[in-house]
Each structure stands twice: as structure tokens, then as C-alpha cells.
Write a protein that holds these residues in place. Structure first.
Motif, PDB file in Angstrom:
ATOM      1  N   CYS A 277       0.747  -1.181   0.102  1.00  0.00           N
ATOM      2  CA  CYS A 277      -0.037   0.044   0.030  1.00  0.00           C
ATOM      3  C   CYS A 277       0.822   1.347  -0.022  1.00  0.00           C
ATOM      4  O   CYS A 277       1.959   1.474   0.937  1.00  0.00           O
ATOM      5  CB  CYS A 277      -1.041  -0.196   1.321  1.00  0.00           C
ATOM      6  SG  CYS A 277      -1.772   1.660   1.468  1.00  0.00           S
ATOM      7  N   MET A 278       0.425   2.245  -0.829  1.00  0.00           N
ATOM      8  CA  MET A 278       1.168   3.475  -0.990  1.00  0.00           C
ATOM      9  C   MET A 278       0.369   4.657  -0.358  1.00  0.00           C
ATOM     10  O   MET A 278       0.614   5.850  -0.484  1.00  0.00           O
ATOM     11  CB  MET A 278       1.779   3.819  -2.348  1.00  0.00           C
ATOM     12  CG  MET A 278       0.787   3.678  -3.187  1.00  0.00           C
ATOM     13  SD  MET A 278       1.479   3.220  -4.841  1.00  0.00           S
ATOM     14  CE  MET A 278       0.184   3.934  -6.060  1.00  0.00           C
ATOM     15  N   ALA A 279      -0.749   4.198   0.288  1.00  0.00           N
ATOM     16  CA  ALA A 279      -1.511   5.174   0.994  1.00  0.00           C
ATOM     17  C   ALA A 279      -2.281   6.351   0.058  1.00  0.00           C
ATOM     18  O   ALA A 279      -2.245   7.416   0.352  1.00  0.00           O
ATOM     19  CB  ALA A 279      -0.673   5.885   1.916  1.00  0.00           C
ATOM     20  N   CYS A 280      -2.574   5.762  -1.167  1.00  0.00           N
ATOM     21  CA  CYS A 280      -3.133   6.841  -1.935  1.00  0.00           C
ATOM     22  C   CYS A 280      -4.723   7.201  -1.589  1.00  0.00           C
ATOM     23  O   CYS A 280      -5.239   8.079  -1.986  1.00  0.00           O
ATOM     24  CB  CYS A 280      -3.265   6.088  -3.259  1.00  0.00           C
ATOM     25  SG  CYS A 280      -4.414   5.018  -3.760  1.00  0.00           S
ATOM     26  N   GLY A 281      -5.281   6.357  -0.839  1.00  0.00           N
ATOM     27  CA  GLY A 281      -6.624   6.608  -0.382  1.00  0.00           C
ATOM     28  C   GLY A 281      -7.819   5.969  -1.484  1.00  0.00           C
ATOM     29  O   GLY A 281      -8.910   6.328  -1.151  1.00  0.00           O
ATOM     30  N   SER A 282      -7.435   5.701  -2.300  1.00  0.00           N
ATOM     31  CA  SER A 282      -8.512   5.246  -3.362  1.00  0.00           C
ATOM     32  C   SER A 282      -9.506   4.091  -2.950  1.00  0.00           C
ATOM     33  O   SER A 282     -10.551   4.097  -3.126  1.00  0.00           O
ATOM     34  CB  SER A 282      -7.995   5.102  -4.724  1.00  0.00           C
ATOM     35  OG  SER A 282      -8.016   3.643  -5.160  1.00  0.00           O
ATOM     36  N   CYS A 283      -9.028   3.293  -2.116  1.00  0.00           N
ATOM     37  CA  CYS A 283      -9.868   2.213  -1.618  1.00  0.00           C
ATOM     38  C   CYS A 283     -11.046   3.037  -0.587  1.00  0.00           C
ATOM     39  O   CYS A 283     -12.044   2.563  -0.760  1.00  0.00           O
ATOM     40  CB  CYS A 283      -8.989   1.000  -0.922  1.00  0.00           C
ATOM     41  SG  CYS A 283      -7.995   1.730   0.354  1.00  0.00           S
TER      42      CYS A 283
ATOM     43  N   LEU B 280      -8.027   5.533   6.658  1.00  0.00           N
ATOM     44  CA  LEU B 280      -6.698   5.502   6.710  1.00  0.00           C
ATOM     45  C   LEU B 280      -6.118   6.304   7.531  1.00  0.00           C
ATOM     46  O   LEU B 280      -6.739   7.702   7.644  1.00  0.00           O
ATOM     47  CB  LEU B 280      -6.118   5.826   4.965  1.00  0.00           C
ATOM     48  CG  LEU B 280      -6.752   4.826   4.140  1.00  0.00           C
ATOM     49  CD1 LEU B 280      -6.347   5.139   2.792  1.00  0.00           C
ATOM     50  CD2 LEU B 280      -6.184   3.357   4.129  1.00  0.00           C
TER      51      LEU B 280
ATOM     52  N   PHE C  33      -4.151   1.252   8.985  1.00  0.00           N
ATOM     53  CA  PHE C  33      -5.291   0.990   7.961  1.00  0.00           C
ATOM     54  C   PHE C  33      -6.471   0.260   8.689  1.00  0.00           C
ATOM     55  O   PHE C  33      -6.417  -0.994   9.016  1.00  0.00           O
ATOM     56  CB  PHE C  33      -4.596  -0.159   6.971  1.00  0.00           C
ATOM     57  CG  PHE C  33      -5.706  -0.284   5.725  1.00  0.00           C
ATOM     58  CD1 PHE C  33      -6.776  -0.773   5.719  1.00  0.00           C
ATOM     59  CD2 PHE C  33      -4.972   0.124   4.578  1.00  0.00           C
ATOM     60  CE1 PHE C  33      -7.627  -1.011   4.728  1.00  0.00           C
ATOM     61  CE2 PHE C  33      -6.002   0.053   3.190  1.00  0.00           C
ATOM     62  CZ  PHE C  33      -7.240  -0.551   3.542  1.00  0.00           C
TER      63      PHE C  33
ATOM     64  N   CYS D 187      -7.550  -0.613  -6.125  1.00  0.00           N
ATOM     65  CA  CYS D 187      -6.090  -0.331  -5.656  1.00  0.00           C
ATOM     66  C   CYS D 187      -5.221  -0.277  -6.749  1.00  0.00           C
ATOM     67  O   CYS D 187      -4.928  -1.337  -7.555  1.00  0.00           O
ATOM     68  CB  CYS D 187      -5.604  -1.344  -4.659  1.00  0.00           C
ATOM     69  SG  CYS D 187      -4.292  -1.067  -3.992  1.00  0.00           S
ATOM     70  N   PRO D 188      -4.480   0.847  -7.046  1.00  0.00           N
ATOM     71  CA  PRO D 188      -3.504   0.881  -8.054  1.00  0.00           C
ATOM     72  C   PRO D 188      -2.303   0.162  -7.972  1.00  0.00           C
ATOM     73  O   PRO D 188      -1.476  -0.365  -8.816  1.00  0.00           O
ATOM     74  CB  PRO D 188      -3.299   2.321  -8.217  1.00  0.00           C
ATOM     75  CG  PRO D 188      -3.409   3.093  -6.929  1.00  0.00           C
ATOM     76  CD  PRO D 188      -4.701   2.032  -6.292  1.00  0.00           C
ATOM     77  N   ALA D 189      -2.130  -0.208  -6.623  1.00  0.00           N
ATOM     78  CA  ALA D 189      -0.799  -0.902  -6.325  1.00  0.00           C
ATOM     79  C   ALA D 189      -0.947  -2.344  -6.308  1.00  0.00           C
ATOM     80  O   ALA D 189       0.076  -3.242  -6.022  1.00  0.00           O
ATOM     81  CB  ALA D 189      -0.027  -0.387  -5.069  1.00  0.00           C
TER      82      ALA D 189
ATOM     83  N   LEU E 287      -4.358  -4.759  -2.072  1.00  0.00           N
ATOM     84  CA  LEU E 287      -5.408  -5.358  -1.372  1.00  0.00           C
ATOM     85  C   LEU E 287      -5.985  -6.861  -1.788  1.00  0.00           C
ATOM     86  O   LEU E 287      -5.814  -6.909  -2.898  1.00  0.00           O
ATOM     87  CB  LEU E 287      -6.423  -4.521  -1.234  1.00  0.00           C
ATOM     88  CG  LEU E 287      -6.548  -3.250  -0.356  1.00  0.00           C
ATOM     89  CD1 LEU E 287      -7.827  -2.401  -0.337  1.00  0.00           C
ATOM     90  CD2 LEU E 287      -6.341  -3.522   1.066  1.00  0.00           C
TER      91      LEU E 287
END
Ligand code: SF4
Ligand code: SF4
Lengths: 388, 322, 178
Positions: free
Chosen positions: C65-71, C82, C125, C142-144, C147
Motif C-alpha cells: 500500500c502506498m496510501a493513495c486513499g482510493s480504496c 486510513l 489501515f 487499488c492501483p498498487a 489489497l
């Protein structure tokens, strides 16, 4: 201070207390069936006015499981509303998934890859079989046979295992996405499904021997609950109820969506218009679903399972769209109005169960209590879908 | 020491024995019913309490005894609580004249058959009271159904028993038993197959067993006449129902299947074996069929069973005279 | 007429026998239920338990996770919260900005100072599993690829509190457990 008097409200009452007031008439009993009653399957309430065991008047009362599904859409983004569709009709969740996804796709002009369409057909038909199986078991439970539902559950279990592997859920699926489905199917899924089709074909004779041919059951469902086409038209009944009344209307044929026009399947119709006709329509439909599944598996194309350029946060252009699919209970329709923002402006769900239940009041009049239960069961009601 | 007359002592001992027998049989039957139902439905049935769930009925009984007894508001509490007792008590009396074995009859009276038929009839009264006094519309409907059902089925039941009385020339159950031989071809069922068939259908209806369980059809009337009963009130109805099942099957085996007579060595084991075989068939039927509708139930009785049993009676009478 | 009626009755009676045969046959067939505590269901493949963080390929105990917040944004039930710490790494000169932790707010991107790089570090999280509808939208968004669904089938608890997890802490606990 309250600006109304409590007495007045008590006296006026709601529609039902006013209309079912005890009258000096003799031999009349007002009976409240439900919301907790073993054969209303959930929280349907029916107020009955009976004379002995004969029903003089029956009035369904709705709204006990109203969850504002339509309003909820207005405060959620388009993808966020997807899981709701699995909860409207928990028995044929995928059809609702499809109706909503289809409406959004129509509005966005999003192309669904061919493979995704085939996957949708296969999973939706599997789900339809599941829904009919549960109806079958529950209907017999209404009629007092306890064993069939257990056999139905054993078969349902196989379908649920198959669907669980790819969708991740067993009942309230949230599998379809705008432009496709959320996961691809694999070889194991295909093999399992083929095996299930073979297995299920072997089960139908048992069902026929145990239940369909049984004289007691025949006598319970034959010649009761006649619904003529006029009544169907008046109330907008669709699905097996309409087909049991002799009209071969099936959205899959009448307004072919997706790839249904490519498959060779029949639409079971019975002219008897009684509960037995509706029963037989559903039993035959399961076999037809198996046929569709097998054909779809045979001609499953390669390709994407979801449109690669599906926007993550779709904002469909201003406009409206209506998409209808054939659910296990009838025509499922989703009417969508977009104002160009990221959540729908208005969403209207057309649930087949609501129309099918509405005619109950008319056809239950003059029947025996036991017949009314049998008619109610033959309509295949899922209360959360009716109340939404 | 008080000098009790011998018959009284005999009856007392018999009653105690019968109470134990009824209780034990209730437990065994509940277990049997649930196990058979389970296996028919491809599941194990009770499995957790004791090895293979054998103590489950006992646990259920303890639970039932421990439940609070609730009298519904507006119910006629005297009648309400009298009903389960009226239902259960005659069931015990019905066991008294049953010949369990060649030397195992509690009271050997020469109108045993009539006694049993009379006392089983009392059950209707109990269900009627239960339905009426619980101040519940479902109970009332259940009671109404039960009365018309029981009254209707009493007729073919009696009519199918009459030929047996003609054949054996007695109302004494012991004598009816001994009038049949040890082997199946010496039993009354050979002469009275139709009679047995009618009798069996009638006892299904009289004991409210599926497919004739209309008074308690739970998908129509929630629980019928015992909707409002809790704890042991319900428990007594339950026990009474199982006791009547046993009495009915015992009657069937005495009248038609030779009672305690059996191949090789006659004795109470043959009697029990036959009773339980019939009970298992009853359970099997219950877990196979849907429920018939109420008017159909009465139609079967008036249009089929009564004419058939009358014909049967006439034919038997003719044969005996010839 | 009469003959027909009797014939019908007889076939009706025969259908009853056929029904008995079906249940009788089933009586002797093996059971298909699973005695749960003693046996376990095999087919849990594809089961969706609560979501969990996917570790990095090279380090099994650090989240991708890179903490982008999209989830958290996409979740229809709002069950993901988050806690993100913004660490500003000085590009040239060492200068630290405030790093007070606060819950992630939608679309609140840190406006980076001219020549500094802001790194978002995941502190916690939080998943409120009580409200999760297991739809899988977070996993897909999730872009990365950070999850996934756990296969924790036998999750049970006595209160709602027990279903509020901190997934990051869970991952750390796994590390310590090992
Ligand atoms: S599965 Fe759905 S409901 Fe659950 S956390 Fe993810 S997005 Fe939210
Ligand atoms: S979407 Fe993925 S990367 Fe972004 S915060 Fe959620 S888990 Fe982390």
C-alpha cells in the motif's frame, strides 16, 4: 404542544384498520397473516377476511423490509451502488447486477467484450437455476413436504460452490462491473459447470418422481389460482406467472439483450393458467437454463473479461436509460437518469415480484386458506425485492 | 396395613409401568423420527448430545420441563391448562388392555377394543378445548379442523374394525390376538387387506400425522391448536400425540398382524417389532408427502373410505355366513 | 367414466409408492452434510473474508500500500479509514513539516512545497468489518494491487469491537508471530 390529538389518529387509523374493521356481520373472521408467518417467506403481511376457511378478501401489506434502495442510489457513486443490487433480490442477484450494469453501460455507450457477455450469460443462468431450486423447495415446504427443500439445497450447494470460486460470494453476488465482470472464469469453472449440468439432468427425474407426479401435490396445485391474461396485463405480471398463463413472453426473446439471441432455447409455456402451470414452467425453465449454459460454454470466445478502458469513476452523460433483463421472477427493469455527475440523479427499480404479488388480492378471493397459501407460493415471491 | 383389593394394585402397577413405557417410547420415537428424517434428507439428524445424539430427546424434554408456562392474555386459564392433561391422560388408559405378550396383559377385559376406541375419542375434546381457550384465531381454526377430521375418520375406522370382530368373534384384544396364528398367512391381514389399508389411513388421520396433519399445519395455521402453548403444555400434547401413535400402531398389529404371535417364538418382542415397523412406516410417509387439503381430506373419507369399508364389511359378513 | 376414475386413483396411489421409493433410496445413501467442528469444508477457494493488505514481493511483512486513499474513497460502506502521516523529505535542505497524523480526507492532496517531495506513509489501515459488504470494489480499485481478500473463514466474535481491525497492525503482529 402537539397540534393533533392522539385520539383522532387512533380513531381514523390507517388504511387497513379502517378497511378491516370488525363488522357485526357474522361468520367473518379477520385474520392477520404475517409479518411473521411460516409461509410468507420473510416479512409479508396479508390481512385476510375469512368465512370458515374461505377467503372473502385478502389484502397484502407491504413495506416491512423497505430499505430505500432507490434513494440510496442518489447518494452513492455509480460503482458504489453495485453491491446494493445483490441485496434487492437475494435469490437472483446476478440478474439485478446485470440490469443495473446494463443500464449504466447503455448510458455511457460502453461496449462489453464478447467473453464477458458469455460469462454473464453462464453465471446468470446458473443463478436462475439456484433461484428456481430454492423456490421449488420452499413451495413444497408451504405445501407441507419437508424433504424436497433439503434435496434442493444439496443441489444448490454445488452451484454456490461453483459461483463462489469466481464471484467470491455465495448468495448476494456483486460480480458484474460496468463493461464486464470482475473476474475471469477458468478451466476448472468450465469443467465444474459442465459436470453440474450433467448431474442436474439426472436429478430432474428424481424430482419428478418424488414431487411432480405425486398425486397429493397434483391435487394441491391443479386447478387453483387461475390467472387469466387480462389479469396479468392489468397488474403487469411477468415471468413464470405470465408464461403459466399461456403467453410466451420472455425478455430474453422479446427484447434480446447481450448474446441471448445466439442460443437455441425454448420458452416453456403452459396454457392451464393454474398453479401447476407456473410450477411446470419453472421446472422446465431449469432445463432450458442448462441448455443455454452448455451452449455458452461450447462457444465461449477468448478475450477480455472486462472492457479495458472502463473508467474507474464513471460519469455518464446527461440522459436516461432503461435496461430490462429476465430474472427468475420476471422482468427486471432499471431506469436510470443521469445529470452528468458521479452519482445517479434518479434510479427506478422495476421489480417483478411487486406486480406478481399485486394480483394476489384478486385471485385469492373465494379460495380456501390452504389454496391461498399454495397460490402465494406459486407466485414465487421474494419480499426484499418487492419492498426494495 | 391397608388392604388394597388385588385388581387395584394390579392397575396401579400397570399404570406406573405404562407411564414409564410411554415416557421411554416418547423419547425413542422422537429420536427415531428425527434420525429417519435426517437420513432421508441426507443429513445426520441429531448428533451432538451423546453418541450419535442419542441423548438429544432427553435434553429436549428437560428443556421443555424447564420452560416458563405462559397463559395468554384473555385465555380461559382453567380450560387452557386442562386441555393438555385431558389429551394426555386417556392415552395412558388406552395402554391398559393391550396384550403385549401371552402373559403380559394389564387388565384383561372383554371389551378392550371398545375401551380403546372410546378413550382415543377423548383426544378430540382436548384439542377442541385447547383451540377454543387459547384466544387465538389460528388455534381456533386448527381445533375446528381437528374436530371435523376426527369425527369423519372415526366412522371408517370403526367400520374397518368390525370385520375383525366378526372373524375372531370377540372384543377382547387378547382373544383377537390368539385367534391368529404364528405365521403371516395366519394373520387377519390376509383376509382383510382392504380393511388394513383403510384402518392404516384412518389412524394416520386420527393421530394427525402427515399427510393428514391439518390441525397443526404449520405453513397454513402456524402451529394450529397448540400455537400458544409453551413448555410442558406443549410437551404433553406432543407426548400424547406420540402415545396415540403407539396405541394406534399397537391396535393395527393386534387386529391385523397377529399381535404377539410370531414365527418361531411368540412373545412381546414380536409385538414391539410390529409396532415399531408400523411406526417407521408412518414416519417415512410423513417425510415424503405434501399435505392434503382440507376438503380433499374429507372427500377421501366420505367418498372413498366409508363406501369401501362398508363393502368390505358386507363381503366379510357374507363370507362368514356362507 | 367410473373405470377411468378408478384407473386414475390407482395411478395416483402408485405415484405415492414411487415417492416412497425415492425417499427410501435416499435413506440409505451417504450423508452430504459436513459435521463442522470435526470436519471442515474443503471448497473455500474464492472465499471472501475480510480484506487484508498484500505484502511486497521481497518483504512478506511490509504492505504494498502506498496510501493513495482510493480504496477508502470507493468503498460504498465507508468501512476503510486510513491514518496517513505525511513525511516531507527535503529535496535539498533538511526541513521537516508538521507530521501530525489525521484521518485521510477525500481528495485532500498535500500541496507540496516547491522543491520538497511529500511521501505519504501509512500509519494505520482501519477496517470496520461490520459494515463491509464484501463487494470487492476496494480490491479492484487499488492501483498498487495492495489489497486482497483473506481466507479467514472461521472468523467469529462476541462484539462489534472485535471486527474493527487495524490491518497494518495485523501484518506487524504476523511478523512478530513468526
Ligand atoms: S469489500 Fe467493499 S465494502 Fe468491503 S471494504 Fe472493500 S470496498 Fe468496502
Ligand atoms: S487503494 Fe491500495 S494503495 Fe491506495 S490506500 Fe488503498 S490499499 Fe493503499
Amino acid at each position: 404542544m402537539l397540534d393533533f390529538k392522539l385520539d383522532e389518529i387512533e380513531q381514523s387509523g390507517d388504511f387497513y384498520t379502517r378497511n378491516f374493521q370488525p363488522t357485526p356481520e357474522e361468520n367473518k373472521l379477520v385474520l392477520n397473516m404475517g409479518p411473521q408467518h411460516p409461509s410468507t417467506h420473510g416479512v409479508l403481511r396479508i390481512i385476510l377476511e375469512i368465512d370458515g376457511e374461505y377467503i372473502l378478501r385478502a389484502e397484502p401489506v407491504l413495506g416491512y423490509i423497505h430499505r430505500m434502495q432507490e434513494k440510496m442510489a442518489e447518494v452513492k457513486t455509480y460503482p458504489q451502488y453495485l453491491p446494493n443490487m445483490g441485496r434487492v433480490d437475494y435469490l437472483h442477484a446476478l440478474a439485478w447486477n446485470w440490469a443495473y450494469a446494463g443500464a449504466v453501460e447503455k448510458l455511457m455507450g460502453l461496449e462489453v467484450p464478447e467473453r464477458a457477455e458469455y460469462i454473464r450469460v453462464i453465471t446468470c443462468e446458473l443463478n436462475r437455476i439456484n433461484s428456481h431450486l430454492l423456490w421449488w423447495g420452499a413451495y413444497l415446504l408451504d405445501l407441507g413436504a419437508f424433504t424436497p427443500i433439503m434435496y434442493a439445497f444439496a443441489d444448490r450447494e454445488i452451484v454456490m460452490d461453483i459461483l463462489q470460486r469466481i464471484t467470491g460470494s455465495r448468495l448476494t453476488y456483486c460480480y458484474y462491473r460496468f463493461g464486464g465482470v470482475s473476474a475471469d472464469i477458468d478451466q476448472k469453472f468450465i469443467n465444474d459447470t459442465r459436470e453440474f449440468c450433467k448431474y442436474m439432468r439426472g436429478r430432474f427425474p428424481i424430482y419428478k418422481d418424488l414431487v411432480t407426479d405425486n398425486i397429493i401435490l397434483r391435487k394441491r396445485v391443479e386447478d387453483i389460482g387461475h390467472i387469466n391474461l387480462e389479469t396479468c396485463r392489468k397488474y403487469g405480471a411477468t415471468g413464470p406467472v405470465l408464461r403459466g398463463s399461456g403467453k410466451p413472453y420472455d425478455v430474453r426473446r422479446a427484447e434480446p439483450y447481450s448474446v441471448y439471441d445466439r442460443f437455441d432455447f425454448e420458452i416453456p409455456v403452459y396454457d392451464e393458467k393454474d398453479a401447476l402451470a407456473r410450477y411446470l414452467v419453472r421446472m422446465d425453465e431449469m432445463e432450458q437454463s442448462l441448455r443455454i449454459i452448455e451452449q455458452a460454454l461450447d462457444s465461449l470466445p477468448e478475450g477480455d473479461y472486462i472492457h479495458p478502458k472502463t473508467p474507474k469513476n464513471p460519469k455518464p452523460p446527461k440522459g436516461e436509460a432503461y435496461f430490462a433483463v429476465e430474472g427468475a421472477r420476471g422482468k427486471i427493469g432499471v431506469y436510470l437518469v443521469s445529470d452528468g455527475s458521479k452519482s445517479p440523479y434518479r434510479l427506478k427499480l422495476r421489480s417483478p415480484g411487486f406486480s406478481n404479488l399485486s394480483l394476489f388480492a384478486e385471485i385469492a378471493r373465494g379460495t380456501l386458506l390452504a389454496d391461498a397459501i399454495s397460490i402465494l407460493g406459486s407466485l414465487d415471491l421474494v419480499i426484499p425485492e418487492i419492498d426494495r | 396395613m391397608i388392604n388394597l383389593p388385588l385388581p387395584l394394585i394390579q392397575i396401579l402397577i400397570g399404570l406406573i409401568g405404562i407411564l414409564a413405557f410411554v415416557g421411554l417410547n416418547g423419547l425413542v420415537l422422537v429420536y427415531l423420527e428425527r434420525k429417519i428424517a435426517g437420513h432421508i434428507q441426507r443429513r445426520p439428524g441429531p448428533f451432538e448430545v451423546g453418541p450419535h445424539g442419542i441423548l438429544q430427546p432427553l435434553a429436549d424434554a428437560v428443556k421443555l420441563v424447564g420452560k416458563q408456562l405462559i397463559t395468554p392474555k384473555g385465555a380461559d386459564s382453567v380450560l387452557y391448562w386442562a386441555a393438555p392433561i385431558i389429551s394426555f391422560a386417556p392415552a395412558i388408559v388406552c395402554f391398559l388392555p393391550l396384550p403385549f405378550g401371552p402373559k403380559l396383559t394389564n387388565i384383561d377385559i372383554n371389551v378392550g377394543l371398545v375401551l380403546i376406541l372410546a378413550f382415543t375419542g377423548l383426544n378430540v375434546l382436548a384439542l377442541c378445548l385447547a383451540g377454543w381457550s387459547s384466544q387465538n384465531k389460528w388455534s381456533l381454526l386448527g381445533a375446528a379442523r381437528d374436530i371435523s377430521q376426527s369425527v369423519a375418520y372415526e366412522i371408517p375406522l370403526l367400520l374397518s374394525v368390525l370385520p375383525i370382530m366378526m372373524l375372531s368373534g370377540s372384543l377382547n384384544l387378547y382373544e383377537i390376538s390368539t385367534s391368529q396364528g404364528a405365521w403371516p398367512w395366519q394373520w387377519h391381514i390376509i383376509y382383510q387387506p382392504l380393511g388394513f389399508f383403510i384402518f392404516f389411513i384412518c389412524i394416520l388421520a386420527e393421530t394427525n400425522r402427515a399427510p393428514f396433519d391439518l390441525p397443526e399445519a404449520e405453513s397454513e395455521l402456524t402451529a394450529g391448536f397448540h400455537t400458544e402453548y409453551s413448555g410442558m403444555g406443549f410437551g404433553l400434547f406432543f407426548l400424547a400425540e406420540y402415545s396415540y401413535m403407539i396405541v394406534a400402531c399397537a391396535m393395527a398389529s393386534i387386529l391385523f398382524l397377529g399381535g404377539f404371535n410370531g414365527p418361531i417364538v411368540s412373545g412381546w418382542w414380536w409385538f414391539l417389532f410390529k409396532v415399531y415397523a408400523l411406526l417407521i412406516v408412518m414416519i417415512w410417509l410423513r417425510w415424503t408427502y405434501p399435505r392434503v387439503r382440507f376438503d380433499q381430506l374429507l372427500n377421501i373419507c366420505w367418498k372413498w373410505l366409508i363406501p369401501l369399508s362398508l363393502i368390505n364389511l358386507l363381503v366379510t359378513a357374507l363370507f362368514i355366513k356362507l | 367414466m367410473m373405470v377411468k376414475k378408478i384407473a386414475q386413483t390407482l395411478t395416483g396411489l402408485w405415484s405415492l409408492v414411487v415417492g416412497l421409493r425415492v425417499t427410501g433410496k435416499n435413506f440409505f445413501q451417504p450423508q452430504i452434510t459436513v459435521h463442522y467442528p470435526r470436519e471442515k469444508v474443503e471448497s473455500i477457494e474464492g472465499y471472501r473474508g475480510h480484506i487484508e493488505l498484500v505484502p511486497k514481493d521481497n518483504d512478506p511483512f511490509t504492505a504494498r500500500c502506498m496510501a493513495c486513499g482510493s480504496c477508502a474513497r470507493v468503498c460504498p460502506s465507508g468501512c476503510i479509514t486510513l491514518h496517513i502521516k505525511k513525511v516531507t523529505e527535503p529535496a535539498v535542505s533538511a526541513k521537516k513539516e508538521d507530521n501530525s497524523q489525521k484521518p485521510e480526507q477525500n481528495n485532500q492532496k498535500a500541496a507540496p512545497a516547491k522543491k520538497t517531495k511529500t511521501k505519504r506513509v501509512l500509519e494505520a489501515f482501519e477496517l470496520n468489518y461490520n459494515y463491509c459488504s464484501l463487494c470487492g470494489l476496494c480490491v479492484q480499485s487499488c492501483p498498487a494491487g495492495g489489497l486482497r481478500f483473506s481466507d479467514n473463514v472461521y472468523l467469529a466474535g462476541f462484539s462489534r469491537k472485535e471486527f474493527e481491525f487495524d490491518l497494518l497492525a495485523r501484518m506487524r503482529a504476523q511478523k512478530e508471530g513468526k
